[in-house]
Design an enzyme around this catalytic site. Structure first.
Site, PDB file in Angstrom:
ATOM      1  N   LYS A  89       0.927  -1.230   0.114  1.00  0.00           N
ATOM      2  CA  LYS A  89      -0.060   0.170   0.020  1.00  0.00           C
ATOM      3  C   LYS A  89       0.833   1.185   0.064  1.00  0.00           C
ATOM      4  O   LYS A  89       1.683   1.321   0.782  1.00  0.00           O
ATOM      5  CB  LYS A  89      -0.806   0.108   1.154  1.00  0.00           C
ATOM      6  CG  LYS A  89      -1.981   0.978   1.013  1.00  0.00           C
ATOM      7  CD  LYS A  89      -2.835   1.229   2.434  1.00  0.00           C
ATOM      8  CE  LYS A  89      -2.106   2.885   2.924  1.00  0.00           C
ATOM      9  NZ  LYS A  89      -2.615   3.274   3.986  1.00  0.00           N
TER      10      LYS A  89
HETATM   11  C1  R5P Z   1      -3.463   5.284   7.952  1.00  0.00           C
HETATM   12  O1  R5P Z   1      -2.842   5.366   8.875  1.00  0.00           O
HETATM   13  C2  R5P Z   1      -3.940   4.193   7.464  1.00  0.00           C
HETATM   14  O2  R5P Z   1      -3.362   3.133   6.761  1.00  0.00           O
HETATM   15  C3  R5P Z   1      -5.186   4.582   6.273  1.00  0.00           C
HETATM   16  O3  R5P Z   1      -5.675   3.262   5.972  1.00  0.00           O
HETATM   17  C4  R5P Z   1      -4.581   5.174   4.935  1.00  0.00           C
HETATM   18  O4  R5P Z   1      -3.760   6.241   4.861  1.00  0.00           O
HETATM   19  C5  R5P Z   1      -5.735   5.066   3.838  1.00  0.00           C
HETATM   20  O5  R5P Z   1      -6.622   6.058   4.391  1.00  0.00           O
HETATM   21  P1  R5P Z   1      -6.752   7.473   3.505  1.00  0.00           P
HETATM   22  O6  R5P Z   1      -7.247   7.279   2.111  1.00  0.00           O
HETATM   23  O7  R5P Z   1      -7.769   8.035   4.526  1.00  0.00           O
HETATM   24  O8  R5P Z   1      -5.439   8.104   3.594  1.00  0.00           O
END
Ligand code: R5P
Length: 293
Positions: free
Chosen positions: A205
């Site tokens: 990710k």
């Molecule tokens: C943050 O610490 C998390 O890993 C979130 O799952 C990730 O950042 C994705 O969420 P967003 O699209 O709100 O950035």
């Protein structure tokens, strides 16, 4: 260790050439895995499109009840149908996601910091592998802080997850963290995503960046792109579109869905872009049609 002095900068990424070791399996780099691993990856990545819409709602584990996530028990049932995979902590999922949804789960298994601290880079794998198995997770998500104070410990924890995951055929999703002081250049993402893949994770990710095509080409496992802080829906759909065009295998989107005024409509529009080849413009028109219905 390779000599860093005189090291030549990588430039031949062959971005337009398909990854060549996929056999007939739809997930990048996964051709040589066993049945269980492929089964779990197929729950995350739709076998027809090869892509995933992962809904991230794990923010509370270090931020508390952030806007949009005040009531998971109300929010998640509204959105779950439109997501391929739910990314959250065991506490959030056990308490607020009915098991009857039978959704792929990317279980956030690392933690250790909170917004009360300046340095958020110290995390370890805090969820035991028994709990990962009991929750029937499709992936173990571990955050890794490349270039930060917590780099060594988070790399060790990530490798611990990969070792456990390999034992039970459960994929690990390496989460590339960008802390307050950490740069968001393509050089950083090239380094971080490739490091995580080389540690053996099955999914990375990361964030979208300039020259994302090169980052995707140089990473031998699928990339899913985080949404980041809330931006207008039109722009978030452009982010999703550019990510997919650039070689991402999906999005792991949180705030740009659950902080939207119309989260159900937004996640459906994201799905059109990710799975059905809609352009960002078409996705936004679809979103507006739903909202104005
Ligand atoms: C943050 O610490 C998390 O890993 C979130 O799952 C990730 O950042 C994705 O969420 P967003 O699209 O709100 O950035």
């Amino acid at each position: 260790m390779a000599d860093l002095i005189g090291n030549k900068v990588a430039k031949n990424f062959a971005e337009n050439v398909e990854f060549s070791n996929n056999g007939n399996f739809h997930v990048k780099g996964a051709a040589n895995y066993d049945w269980g691993m492929k089964d779990r990856l197929s729950r995350i990545f739709n076998p027809k499109s090869g892509k995933t819409v992962m809904l991230a709602f794990d923010h509370g584990y270090f931020m508390g009840p952030t806007s949009g996530l005040e009531r998971l028990d109300i929010l998640i049932p509204r959105l779950a149908d439109y997501a391929d995979c739910l990314m959250g902590t065991r506490g959030a999922i056990r308490s607020s996601v009915p098991p009857t949804y039978n959704k792929a789960i990317a279980l956030r298994a690392s933690s250790g910091s909170s917004v009360l601290q300046d340095d958020l880079s110290h995390e370890s794998m805090v969820v035991g592998i028994e709990d990962v198995i009991k929750m029937n997770a499709s992936a173990i998500a571990i955050q890794t802080f490349i270039g930060a104070d917590g780099q060594k410990e988070t790399i060790e924890e990530l490798n611990k997850a990969v070792n456990f995951g390999s034992r039970y055929s459960i994929p690990t999703m390496g989460v590339v963290a960008v802390g307050k002081e950490m740069e968001r250049t393509n050089q950083f993402f090239l380094l971080a995503t490739r490091m995580l893949a080389e540690f053996g994770v099955q999914i990375v990710k990361t964030y979208y960046c300039d020259d994302f095509e090169k980052v995707a080409a140089a990473c031998p496992v699928p990339l899913v792109v985080a949404g980041g802080k809330k931006i207008p829906e039109k722009d978030a759909l452009t982010l999703a579109y550019n990510s997919i065009q650039g070689g991402a295998a999906g999005v792991d989107m949180g705030r740009n869905i659950f902080q939207s005024e119309f989260p159900e409509e937004m996640i459906q529009a994201v799905g059109k872009v990710v799975h059905e080849g809609y352009t960002d413009k078409e996705g936004y028109e679809f979103y507006l049609d739903l909202v104005n219905r």
